[in-house]
Design a protein around this motif. Structure first.
Motif, PDB file in Angstrom:
ATOM      1  N   ARG A 103      -4.045   9.824  -7.394  1.00  0.00           N
ATOM      2  CA  ARG A 103      -3.931  10.024  -5.949  1.00  0.00           C
ATOM      3  C   ARG A 103      -5.218  10.672  -5.433  1.00  0.00           C
ATOM      4  O   ARG A 103      -5.693  11.649  -5.999  1.00  0.00           O
ATOM      5  CB  ARG A 103      -2.726  10.925  -5.670  1.00  0.00           C
ATOM      6  CG  ARG A 103      -2.286  10.949  -4.246  1.00  0.00           C
ATOM      7  CD  ARG A 103      -0.959  11.681  -4.095  1.00  0.00           C
ATOM      8  NE  ARG A 103       0.105  11.147  -4.925  1.00  0.00           N
ATOM      9  CZ  ARG A 103       0.805  10.053  -4.660  1.00  0.00           C
ATOM     10  NH1 ARG A 103       0.554   9.362  -3.569  1.00  0.00           N
ATOM     11  NH2 ARG A 103       1.757   9.654  -5.462  1.00  0.00           N
ATOM     12  N   HIS A 124      -5.330   4.499 -11.097  1.00  0.00           N
ATOM     13  CA  HIS A 124      -5.778   5.280  -9.945  1.00  0.00           C
ATOM     14  C   HIS A 124      -4.956   6.557  -9.848  1.00  0.00           C
ATOM     15  O   HIS A 124      -3.729   6.500  -9.834  1.00  0.00           O
ATOM     16  CB  HIS A 124      -5.545   4.510  -8.633  1.00  0.00           C
ATOM     17  CG  HIS A 124      -6.639   3.594  -8.267  1.00  0.00           C
ATOM     18  ND1 HIS A 124      -6.523   2.230  -8.326  1.00  0.00           N
ATOM     19  CD2 HIS A 124      -7.887   3.834  -7.802  1.00  0.00           C
ATOM     20  CE1 HIS A 124      -7.641   1.665  -7.922  1.00  0.00           C
ATOM     21  NE2 HIS A 124      -8.491   2.622  -7.605  1.00  0.00           N
ATOM     22  N   THR A 152      -3.278   8.602  -1.333  1.00  0.00           N
ATOM     23  CA  THR A 152      -3.030   7.227  -1.743  1.00  0.00           C
ATOM     24  C   THR A 152      -3.647   7.015  -3.119  1.00  0.00           C
ATOM     25  O   THR A 152      -4.564   7.744  -3.524  1.00  0.00           O
ATOM     26  CB  THR A 152      -3.639   6.205  -0.757  1.00  0.00           C
ATOM     27  OG1 THR A 152      -5.064   6.354  -0.731  1.00  0.00           O
ATOM     28  CG2 THR A 152      -3.072   6.392   0.651  1.00  0.00           C
ATOM     29  N   LYS A 153      -3.171   6.034  -3.823  1.00  0.00           N
ATOM     30  CA  LYS A 153      -3.675   5.728  -5.167  1.00  0.00           C
ATOM     31  C   LYS A 153      -4.584   4.517  -5.081  1.00  0.00           C
ATOM     32  O   LYS A 153      -4.239   3.412  -5.519  1.00  0.00           O
ATOM     33  CB  LYS A 153      -2.513   5.489  -6.121  1.00  0.00           C
ATOM     34  CG  LYS A 153      -1.671   6.731  -6.338  1.00  0.00           C
ATOM     35  CD  LYS A 153      -0.482   6.456  -7.222  1.00  0.00           C
ATOM     36  CE  LYS A 153       0.358   7.708  -7.358  1.00  0.00           C
ATOM     37  NZ  LYS A 153       1.556   7.444  -8.181  1.00  0.00           N
ATOM     38  N   GLU A 154      -5.757   4.739  -4.495  1.00  0.00           N
ATOM     39  CA  GLU A 154      -6.759   3.699  -4.310  1.00  0.00           C
ATOM     40  C   GLU A 154      -8.030   4.349  -3.782  1.00  0.00           C
ATOM     41  O   GLU A 154      -8.076   5.552  -3.576  1.00  0.00           O
ATOM     42  CB  GLU A 154      -6.264   2.637  -3.326  1.00  0.00           C
ATOM     43  CG  GLU A 154      -6.018   3.178  -1.921  1.00  0.00           C
ATOM     44  CD  GLU A 154      -5.468   2.130  -0.973  1.00  0.00           C
ATOM     45  OE1 GLU A 154      -5.807   0.944  -1.110  1.00  0.00           O
ATOM     46  OE2 GLU A 154      -4.704   2.507  -0.084  1.00  0.00           O
ATOM     47  N   THR A 169      -9.438  -1.225  -3.956  1.00  0.00           N
ATOM     48  CA  THR A 169      -8.763  -1.290  -2.667  1.00  0.00           C
ATOM     49  C   THR A 169      -7.454  -2.061  -2.793  1.00  0.00           C
ATOM     50  O   THR A 169      -7.445  -3.210  -3.219  1.00  0.00           O
ATOM     51  CB  THR A 169      -9.674  -1.978  -1.628  1.00  0.00           C
ATOM     52  OG1 THR A 169     -10.933  -1.284  -1.608  1.00  0.00           O
ATOM     53  CG2 THR A 169      -9.054  -1.945  -0.254  1.00  0.00           C
ATOM     54  N   GLY A 170      -6.361  -1.379  -2.433  1.00  0.00           N
ATOM     55  CA  GLY A 170      -5.044  -2.009  -2.489  1.00  0.00           C
ATOM     56  C   GLY A 170      -4.724  -2.741  -1.208  1.00  0.00           C
ATOM     57  O   GLY A 170      -5.431  -2.633  -0.228  1.00  0.00           O
ATOM     58  N   PRO A 171      -3.662  -3.512  -1.209  1.00  0.00           N
ATOM     59  CA  PRO A 171      -2.710  -3.595  -2.312  1.00  0.00           C
ATOM     60  C   PRO A 171      -3.089  -4.614  -3.383  1.00  0.00           C
ATOM     61  O   PRO A 171      -2.466  -4.662  -4.433  1.00  0.00           O
ATOM     62  CB  PRO A 171      -1.405  -4.010  -1.627  1.00  0.00           C
ATOM     63  CG  PRO A 171      -1.847  -4.822  -0.449  1.00  0.00           C
ATOM     64  CD  PRO A 171      -3.171  -4.215  -0.011  1.00  0.00           C
ATOM     65  N   GLU A 172      -4.145  -5.425  -3.163  1.00  0.00           N
ATOM     66  CA  GLU A 172      -4.476  -6.480  -4.131  1.00  0.00           C
ATOM     67  C   GLU A 172      -5.230  -5.972  -5.353  1.00  0.00           C
ATOM     68  O   GLU A 172      -5.065  -6.480  -6.442  1.00  0.00           O
ATOM     69  CB  GLU A 172      -5.307  -7.595  -3.464  1.00  0.00           C
ATOM     70  CG  GLU A 172      -4.539  -8.381  -2.427  1.00  0.00           C
ATOM     71  CD  GLU A 172      -4.644  -7.736  -1.050  1.00  0.00           C
ATOM     72  OE1 GLU A 172      -5.530  -6.883  -0.834  1.00  0.00           O
ATOM     73  OE2 GLU A 172      -3.825  -8.083  -0.193  1.00  0.00           O
ATOM     74  N   PHE A 173      -6.132  -5.002  -5.179  1.00  0.00           N
ATOM     75  CA  PHE A 173      -6.968  -4.490  -6.272  1.00  0.00           C
ATOM     76  C   PHE A 173      -7.655  -5.630  -7.018  1.00  0.00           C
ATOM     77  O   PHE A 173      -7.641  -5.699  -8.245  1.00  0.00           O
ATOM     78  CB  PHE A 173      -6.156  -3.623  -7.241  1.00  0.00           C
ATOM     79  CG  PHE A 173      -5.550  -2.411  -6.595  1.00  0.00           C
ATOM     80  CD1 PHE A 173      -6.340  -1.342  -6.220  1.00  0.00           C
ATOM     81  CD2 PHE A 173      -4.183  -2.353  -6.348  1.00  0.00           C
ATOM     82  CE1 PHE A 173      -5.804  -0.222  -5.606  1.00  0.00           C
ATOM     83  CE2 PHE A 173      -3.625  -1.242  -5.737  1.00  0.00           C
ATOM     84  CZ  PHE A 173      -4.435  -0.177  -5.364  1.00  0.00           C
TER      85      PHE A 173
END
Length: 176
Positions: free
Chosen positions: A112, A110, A117-119, A97-101
């Motif tokens: 898309r 990740h 989204t890339k998460e 889970t972004g933005p922290e990852f």
């Protein structure tokens, strides 16, 4: 009749043991893992996953989450994470889970998802019958799939399948 599960179309592979403190095979996803948009009010956190039983020769892992019941004709990719180093055998809650990852291993990529989204993107089915969410861990024979984060989930899946040594999954459900 429900849609076939993604692994039912794949070549057979030895089983990995996949476990989670957040989700249980056959149970309902809680709001922690539900999308926070599209009319949903979940927390959109990827679940904690851990795995064991990878065969010799495992050089990396991939983690995917797929909804075969989405009304798209092709299912819905919620999470596509690959190039996880072979030394990693678990992901904490929210790693995808972004933005922290938080807790995402260095080098993991990740692709898309179908939310664009890339998460990780949580469950968000339309009203009606519950959907199945197939969380799969793939043990791979390569250090890197050789694709990047802009590669489509289907193309990443092709590369995952071509390099799979073992796989295991947890299937949870969610409906509104």
């Amino acid at each position: 009749m429900p849609a076939p599960l993604p692994h039912e179309h794949l070549p057979s592979a030895p089983a990995l043991v996949v476990q989670s403190d957040d989700i249980t095979d056959g149970d309902r996803l809680n709001d922690l893992h539900v999308f926070n948009d599209w009319g949903m009010t979940g927390q959109n956190l990827s679940p904690a996953l851990r795995w064991s039983g990878a065969p010799d020769g495992t050089r990396s892992y991939a983690v995917t989450c797929f909804d075969p019941d989405a009304p798209t004709g092709s299912g819905f990719w919620h999470w596509v994470l690959f190039d996880i180093p072979s030394s990693v055998t678990e992901l904490p809650t929210g790693a995808g889970t972004g933005p922290e990852f938080k807790g995402l291993p260095q080098g993991a990529v990740h692709a898309r998802n179908d939310y664009n989204t890339k998460e990780y993107g949580g469950a968000a089915p339309p009203p009606g019958d519950p959907h199945r969410y197939v969380f799969t861990v793939h043990a791979l024979s390569v250090d890197s799939l050789g694709v990047d984060s802009d590669t489509s989930p289907a193309a990443v899946g092709f590369n995952i399948t071509a390099n799979t040594l073992a796989r295991g999954h947890i299937i949870a459900h969610y409906g509104v």
